[in-house]
Design a protein around this motif. Structure first.
Motif, PDB file in Angstrom:
ATOM      1  N   ILE A 184      64.334  58.755  28.688  1.00 25.23           N
ATOM      2  CA  ILE A 184      64.249  60.230  27.908  1.00 25.23           C
ATOM      3  C   ILE A 184      65.552  60.658  27.607  1.00 25.23           C
ATOM      4  CG2 ILE A 184      63.389  62.636  28.479  1.00 25.23           C
ATOM      5  CD1 ILE A 184      61.431  61.680  30.411  1.00 25.23           C
ATOM      6  N   THR A 185      65.824  61.573  26.490  1.00 23.76           N
ATOM      7  CA  THR A 185      67.043  62.236  25.937  1.00 23.76           C
ATOM      8  C   THR A 185      66.923  63.703  26.438  1.00 23.76           C
ATOM      9  OG1 THR A 185      66.281  62.410  23.814  1.00 23.76           O
ATOM     10  CG2 THR A 185      67.663  60.427  24.381  1.00 23.76           C
ATOM     11  N   TYR A 186      67.914  64.326  26.579  1.00 22.39           N
ATOM     12  CA  TYR A 186      67.812  65.607  27.247  1.00 22.39           C
ATOM     13  C   TYR A 186      69.195  66.471  26.514  1.00 22.39           C
ATOM     14  CZ  TYR A 186      64.678  64.546  30.932  1.00 22.39           C
ATOM     15  OH  TYR A 186      63.905  64.049  31.773  1.00 22.39           O
ATOM     16  N   GLY A 187      69.079  67.727  26.239  1.00 22.53           N
ATOM     17  CA  GLY A 187      69.934  68.732  26.072  1.00 22.53           C
ATOM     18  C   GLY A 187      69.786  70.115  26.762  1.00 22.53           C
ATOM     19  N   PRO A 199      67.419  71.995  16.691  1.00 20.49           N
ATOM     20  CA  PRO A 199      68.807  70.897  16.520  1.00 20.49           C
ATOM     21  C   PRO A 199      70.054  71.453  16.613  1.00 20.49           C
ATOM     22  CG  PRO A 199      67.863  71.549  14.348  1.00 20.49           C
ATOM     23  CD  PRO A 199      66.986  72.245  15.499  1.00 20.49           C
ATOM     24  N   ASN A 200      70.291  73.157  16.772  1.00 21.91           N
ATOM     25  CA  ASN A 200      71.534  73.482  17.132  1.00 21.91           C
ATOM     26  C   ASN A 200      71.684  74.048  18.696  1.00 21.91           C
ATOM     27  OD1 ASN A 200      73.211  73.582  14.513  1.00 21.91           O
ATOM     28  ND2 ASN A 200      71.438  74.685  13.687  1.00 21.91           N
ATOM     29  N   GLY A 201      72.918  73.939  19.167  1.00 22.25           N
ATOM     30  CA  GLY A 201      72.884  74.780  20.171  1.00 22.25           C
ATOM     31  C   GLY A 201      73.396  74.014  21.567  1.00 22.25           C
ATOM     32  N   MET A 202      73.047  72.584  21.344  1.00 26.13           N
ATOM     33  CA  MET A 202      73.422  71.948  22.529  1.00 26.13           C
ATOM     34  C   MET A 202      74.938  71.812  22.780  1.00 26.13           C
ATOM     35  SD  MET A 202      70.886  68.627  22.138  1.00 26.13           S
ATOM     36  CE  MET A 202      68.897  69.040  21.923  1.00 26.13           C
ATOM     37  N   THR A 203      75.129  71.889  23.973  1.00 26.95           N
ATOM     38  CA  THR A 203      76.582  71.641  24.508  1.00 26.95           C
ATOM     39  C   THR A 203      76.844  70.884  25.556  1.00 26.95           C
ATOM     40  OG1 THR A 203      76.454  73.678  25.930  1.00 26.95           O
ATOM     41  CG2 THR A 203      77.512  73.968  23.837  1.00 26.95           C
ATOM     42  N   THR A 204      75.575  70.480  26.078  1.00 23.96           N
ATOM     43  CA  THR A 204      75.638  69.127  27.337  1.00 23.96           C
ATOM     44  C   THR A 204      74.220  68.667  27.009  1.00 23.96           C
ATOM     45  OG1 THR A 204      74.639  70.514  29.164  1.00 23.96           O
ATOM     46  CG2 THR A 204      76.965  70.494  28.812  1.00 23.96           C
ATOM     47  N   GLY A 205      74.269  67.213  27.572  1.00 21.22           N
ATOM     48  CA  GLY A 205      73.154  66.356  27.421  1.00 21.22           C
ATOM     49  C   GLY A 205      73.203  65.162  28.290  1.00 21.22           C
ATOM     50  N   GLN A 206      72.040  64.740  28.677  1.00 26.25           N
ATOM     51  CA  GLN A 206      71.853  63.529  29.525  1.00 26.25           C
ATOM     52  C   GLN A 206      70.927  62.404  28.952  1.00 26.25           C
ATOM     53  OE1 GLN A 206      71.050  64.885  33.570  1.00 26.25           O
ATOM     54  NE2 GLN A 206      72.776  66.399  33.493  1.00 26.25           N
ATOM     55  N   VAL A 207      70.827  61.400  29.562  1.00 26.56           N
ATOM     56  CA  VAL A 207      69.918  60.432  29.134  1.00 26.56           C
ATOM     57  C   VAL A 207      69.606  59.969  30.446  1.00 26.56           C
ATOM     58  CG1 VAL A 207      69.312  58.091  27.990  1.00 26.56           C
ATOM     59  CG2 VAL A 207      71.066  59.695  27.058  1.00 26.56           C
ATOM     60  N   TRP A 208      68.063  59.943  30.798  1.00 25.59           N
ATOM     61  CA  TRP A 208      67.578  59.174  31.926  1.00 25.59           C
ATOM     62  C   TRP A 208      66.373  58.283  31.881  1.00 25.59           C
ATOM     63  CZ3 TRP A 208      68.058  61.535  37.316  1.00 25.59           C
ATOM     64  CH2 TRP A 208      68.977  62.409  37.298  1.00 25.59           C
ATOM     65  N   LYS A 209      66.239  57.455  32.775  1.00 25.93           N
ATOM     66  CA  LYS A 209      65.081  56.637  32.888  1.00 25.93           C
ATOM     67  C   LYS A 209      64.238  56.929  34.041  1.00 25.93           C
ATOM     68  CE  LYS A 209      67.037  52.277  34.250  1.00 25.93           C
ATOM     69  NZ  LYS A 209      67.400  50.781  33.963  1.00 25.93           N
ATOM     70  N   SER A 255      81.681  68.223  23.514  1.00 26.03           N
ATOM     71  CA  SER A 255      80.477  68.934  23.894  1.00 26.03           C
ATOM     72  C   SER A 255      79.414  68.626  23.092  1.00 26.03           C
ATOM     73  CB  SER A 255      80.840  70.591  23.828  1.00 26.03           C
ATOM     74  OG  SER A 255      79.987  71.302  23.481  1.00 26.03           O
ATOM     75  N   PHE A 256      78.207  68.157  23.585  1.00 21.09           N
ATOM     76  CA  PHE A 256      77.082  67.569  22.747  1.00 21.09           C
ATOM     77  C   PHE A 256      75.986  67.536  23.725  1.00 21.09           C
ATOM     78  CE2 PHE A 256      79.553  63.856  23.921  1.00 21.09           C
ATOM     79  CZ  PHE A 256      78.652  63.132  24.221  1.00 21.09           C
ATOM     80  N   GLY A 257      74.810  67.122  23.052  1.00 29.39           N
ATOM     81  CA  GLY A 257      73.515  66.694  23.597  1.00 29.39           C
ATOM     82  C   GLY A 257      73.045  65.547  23.171  1.00 29.39           C
ATOM     83  N   TYR A 258      71.822  65.188  23.609  1.00 28.11           N
ATOM     84  CA  TYR A 258      71.224  64.176  23.112  1.00 28.11           C
ATOM     85  C   TYR A 258      69.769  64.273  22.438  1.00 28.11           C
ATOM     86  CZ  TYR A 258      74.863  61.256  25.181  1.00 28.11           C
ATOM     87  OH  TYR A 258      76.070  60.787  25.876  1.00 28.11           O
ATOM     88  N   GLY A 259      69.749  63.644  21.376  1.00 32.18           N
ATOM     89  CA  GLY A 259      68.537  63.772  20.406  1.00 32.18           C
ATOM     90  C   GLY A 259      67.512  62.636  20.483  1.00 32.18           C
ATOM     91  N   MET A 306      70.947  58.800  20.239  1.00 32.40           N
ATOM     92  CA  MET A 306      71.748  59.603  19.236  1.00 32.40           C
ATOM     93  C   MET A 306      72.213  60.774  20.076  1.00 32.40           C
ATOM     94  SD  MET A 306      71.282  57.742  16.623  1.00 32.40           S
ATOM     95  CE  MET A 306      71.730  58.328  15.322  1.00 32.40           C
ATOM     96  N   THR A 307      73.466  61.246  19.641  1.00 28.41           N
ATOM     97  CA  THR A 307      73.999  62.210  20.159  1.00 28.41           C
ATOM     98  C   THR A 307      73.342  63.274  19.193  1.00 28.41           C
ATOM     99  OG1 THR A 307      75.934  62.423  18.687  1.00 28.41           O
ATOM    100  CG2 THR A 307      76.152  61.281  21.027  1.00 28.41           C
ATOM    101  N   MET A 308      73.512  64.799  19.790  1.00 27.44           N
ATOM    102  CA  MET A 308      73.273  65.882  18.839  1.00 27.44           C
ATOM    103  C   MET A 308      74.016  66.900  19.205  1.00 27.44           C
ATOM    104  SD  MET A 308      69.458  67.839  18.795  1.00 27.44           S
ATOM    105  CE  MET A 308      68.876  66.442  17.222  1.00 27.44           C
TER     106      MET A 308
END
Length: 747
Positions: free
Chosen positions: A290-293, A298-308, A328-332, A347-349
């Motif tokens: 799972i990708t998270y932000g 599609p706008n507004g992400m400043t942090t994000g993570q990837v989990w399994k 500063s970014f999230g994941y998409g 992918m970063t977002m």
């Protein structure tokens, strides 16, 4: 005579004469022969830009090599033709009344049947949009059955980057699940819906109560089945759903699980908190990735993570790639390689600096390779993606797919295009990956302005987000890229000098505070306005006199103004500030300008190059589109929802064209006259004899024939422009984001 204006706009002298003139007459064409179903054999295609908008989802079919589908937010869906490396549009049959169905929210395929294709179509959750539909095809999108839903969906809303929200049960293809947005106004329909008859009817699952109905998040971000939980031919009991709401993100309960096919659901605890899920897929290693932000995108992400999440072990692991520079970014986007256990890309977002990228892992996320920095990019298929730079960037908002038959082949969609590679696995040994534009056939831009000059290039466009183009060819993306000096955001207004066709003016938004430019060589190069007429946002429409000496511009935030020195300085026209101006130049007389206010239905004219203005007519229909005719003085046409109107007196009197037959008009344009005809061919987007479509008249509007068919409707038509150099050629801007359409005919 007319009253000169130094202050408020006044009517032309002789109010009684004006009122008599405005008693709109009807041309003596009350009855005519039956309308032919089709005028001639028309061939339709796209003016090549190559992509241009957000390709927000790509789905690879696991049972047929080379079969991919792509969805866009405003331009319909596409199927990949592996033999020609092109994309085929699937939704061009969409009717004008269902324009919103050109926004594709989600796509699903039946893993056991390569012919079955499903999509949820609907552009906005707002209450002014229409309800969505589930489109079902049994022939890979060659044709569809449409099944209405009782609520709206958001194919172009925030959160459209998530997915896929629609899924087919991998063990029983007649069963589907679909997760909605978390819309505040549609709380009674929010949740997960299930179909047991291949999408024909749907039932809301009462056991799923995870959405808050407060409008936050993207609702159900994704649905995914855990295939090993059932045998072939029986429904899959274990299903996961990612929940994107503010409450779920705060509590860390963004993953829900059902073990009885959706009847009951429970939260899977232990995941991240403060994060909204974006994409979720189960890999061959038994893990749900799972990708998270920290925003829905599609706008507004400043942090994000990837989990399994280990489905069998019921354990979580944070596998977020390292971020050594604290960008500063999230994941998409997320893609699992079904051929290699533990192989995936994310992918970063919203990593706006130094730009988005792709991370690849071959060991389930224990380590990652940053694919972007070492990649090479060939943008030659659509040079505009360089945005004026020397090289093309990675792109943003990427959504990605790995070929299930070839681990080295991958493609990802961005906010502008699709990139593809055939050596993704080179990254596993530290080698560069090589990317080319993989969007051939996709045309997704919102067209805001079009002109086809009487000499020179075939077409010049003003487009949403990517400014516009000088189209020297209709079949190749312009080698020069988008118009520049300045490169703008939206290209909103265009005009050319009718007696000096090499001189062209354009206006738009963005452009680092420079909103317009002039070309004296047919669009080959541009000189920006040195002065912006007091506007702080630009926008609006623009006109240039037939002799090329005067420009009149109506920005959105200041009163229209005129310039006699190519935008070096401006003088106010005295017309009021309005966001609804359509500024036009006369088709022949360099002294005449017109200004139609679509909000008020008032038509103004100037006989001295925009210095003084008078009210030529009031009480006209609002919301119309006015057009002048090149080569004709005082000839103005007005397309309105109540019909088509014409003035041959610079707007002081109007006649309705073919009353009772032409009952509505979206746009009217003019092209080269037919052989033996004295008046230009007229092209109409509207309703004639009860049929909505595109029509042509070669006898000044006395008779009309339809030139498109039901397979070519594109969700409706906002602009139609004829080619004055080639009879029968017409350019069309669809209501949706299907780019620029052009049609040609042998007669």
């Amino acid at each position: 005579m007319m009253k000169q204006l130094s202050g408020p706009i006044t009517e032309r002298a002789g109010g009684a004469r004006l009122r008599r003139a405005l008693a709109v007459s009807t041309l003596a064409l009350a009855w005519a022969s039956a309308l032919p179903a089709q005028a001639a054999s028309y061939t339709w295609g796209n003016v090549k830009v190559v992509a241009g908008g957000y390709v927000d989802g790509i789905v690879a079919h696991p049972a047929q090599q080379g079969l991919f589908y792509a969805r866009t937010d405003i331009g319909g869906a596409y199927r990949y033709n592996n033999a020609t490396s092109t994309w085929v549009p699937l939704n061009d049959w969409t009717t004008p009344s269902n324009w919103h169905e050109m926004g594709i929210e989600s796509i699903a395929v039946d893993p056991r049947n390569a012919n079955m294709l499903y999509m949820v179509a609907g552009m906005y959750t707002q209450n002014w949009d229409g309800n969505a539909a589930v489109l079902v095809s049994s022939n890979q999108g060659a044709s569809f059955n449409s099944y209405p839903l009782s609520f709206r969906t958001g194919g172009n809303d925030d959160g459209r980057n998530a997915g896929e929200k629609l899924q087919v049960d991998p063990n029983l293809g007649s069963v589907l699940m679909y997760g909605t947005f978390n819309d505040a106004a549609q709380g009674a329909t929010n949740g997960i819906w299930k179909s047991t008859n291949s999408g024909q009817t749907w039932t809301r699952l009462s056991g799923f109560t995870a959405l808050s109905n407060d409008g936050s998040g993207s609702g159900v971000a994704f649905v995914t089945y855990y295939q090993p939980s059932a045998g072939n031919g029986s429904a899959t009991p274990t299903v996961f759903a990612g929940v994107s709401t503010a409450g779920a993100a705060s509590a860390g309960t963004t993953l829900y699980k059902s073990t009885d096919g959706g009847s009951h659901w429970s939260a899977v605890t232990g995941g991240p908190s403060g994060q909204y899920p974006n994409h979720g897929q189960v890999g061959p290693d038994g893990n749900l990735y799972i990708t998270y932000g920290n925003a829905i995108g599609p706008n507004g992400m400043t942090t994000g993570q990837v989990w399994k999440y280990s489905v069998g072990g019921n354990t979580w692991q944070n596998i977020t790639p390292a971020n050594p520079n604290n960008y500063s970014f999230g994941y998409g986007g997320l893609a699992i390689d079904p051929k290699k256990s533990g192989a995936l890309v994310v992918m970063t977002m919203d990593r706006w600096w130094p730009g988005d990228t792709m991370f690849r892992s071959t060991n389930g996320g224990s380590s990652w390779t940053d694919v972007g920095p070492a990649s090479t990019r060939d943008p030659s298929l659509s040079p505009w993606v360089k945005f004026g730079a020397a090289t093309a960037g990675f792109g943003n908002w990427g959504q990605v797919a790995i070929d299930p038959f070839n681990s080295a082949h991958a493609m990802y969609g961005t906010g502008q295009t699709v990139w593809t590679t055939s050596n993704l696995t080179a990254a596993d040994s530290g080698q560069a990956t090589n990317w080319t534009i993989g969007a051939n056939g996709i045309e997704e831009t919102a067209t805001l302005a079009l002109i086809s000059p009487t000499s020179g290039v075939p077409l010049i466009s003003g487009l949403g987000d990517i400014c516009g183009f000088v189209h020297t060819s209709l079949t190749a993306s312009p080698a020069a890229g988008m118009v520049s000096n300045p490169i703008c955001g939206n290209g909103t207004g265009l005009d050319y000098a009718k007696s000096l066709t090499s001189k062209i003016v354009r206006v738009g938004t963005g452009g680092s505070g420079v909103y317009g430019a002039v070309s004296t060589n047919g669009g080959t190069s541009w000189t920006p306005f040195a002065n912006q007429a007091g506007s702080s946002q630009g926008d609006g429409t623009v006109a240039i006199s037939a002799d090329g000496g005067t420009i009149v511009w109506g920005p959105k935030d200041v009163a229209p103004a005129y310039s006699t020195n190519n935008g070096a300085s401006w003088t106010s026209t005295g017309l009021p500030v309005s966001t609804s101006w359509q500024i036009l130049s006369d088709g022949l007389n360099g002294n005449l300008f017109y200004a139609y206010n679509a909000a008020t239905g008032i038509f103004y004219a100037s006989a001295n190059k925009g210095v003084n203005w008078y009210t030529a007519a009031s009480g006209l229909a609002t919301g119309g589109k006015a057009t002048t005719v090149a080569g004709n003085q005082g000839d103005v046409w007005l397309a309105t929802s109540s019909g088509l109107f014409r003035s041959t007196s610079s707007g002081s009197s109007w006649s309705q064209v073919y009353s009772g037959v032409v009952t509505a008009a979206n746009s009217v344009g003019f092209g080269k006259a037919a052989s033996g005809a004295s008046y230009p061919a007229i092209y109409l987007a509207g309703t004639v004899s009860g049929v909505s479509g595109l029509f042509r008249s070669t006898d000044t509007g006395s008779t009309w024939v339809r030139i498109n068919d039901n397979a070519h409707q594109w969700g409706g038509y906002s602009i139609v422009v004829g080619d004055p150099k080639t009879f029968g050629t017409v350019y069309v801007a669809p209501n949706s984001g299907r780019g620029i359409i052009y049609g040609t005919s042998p007669n």
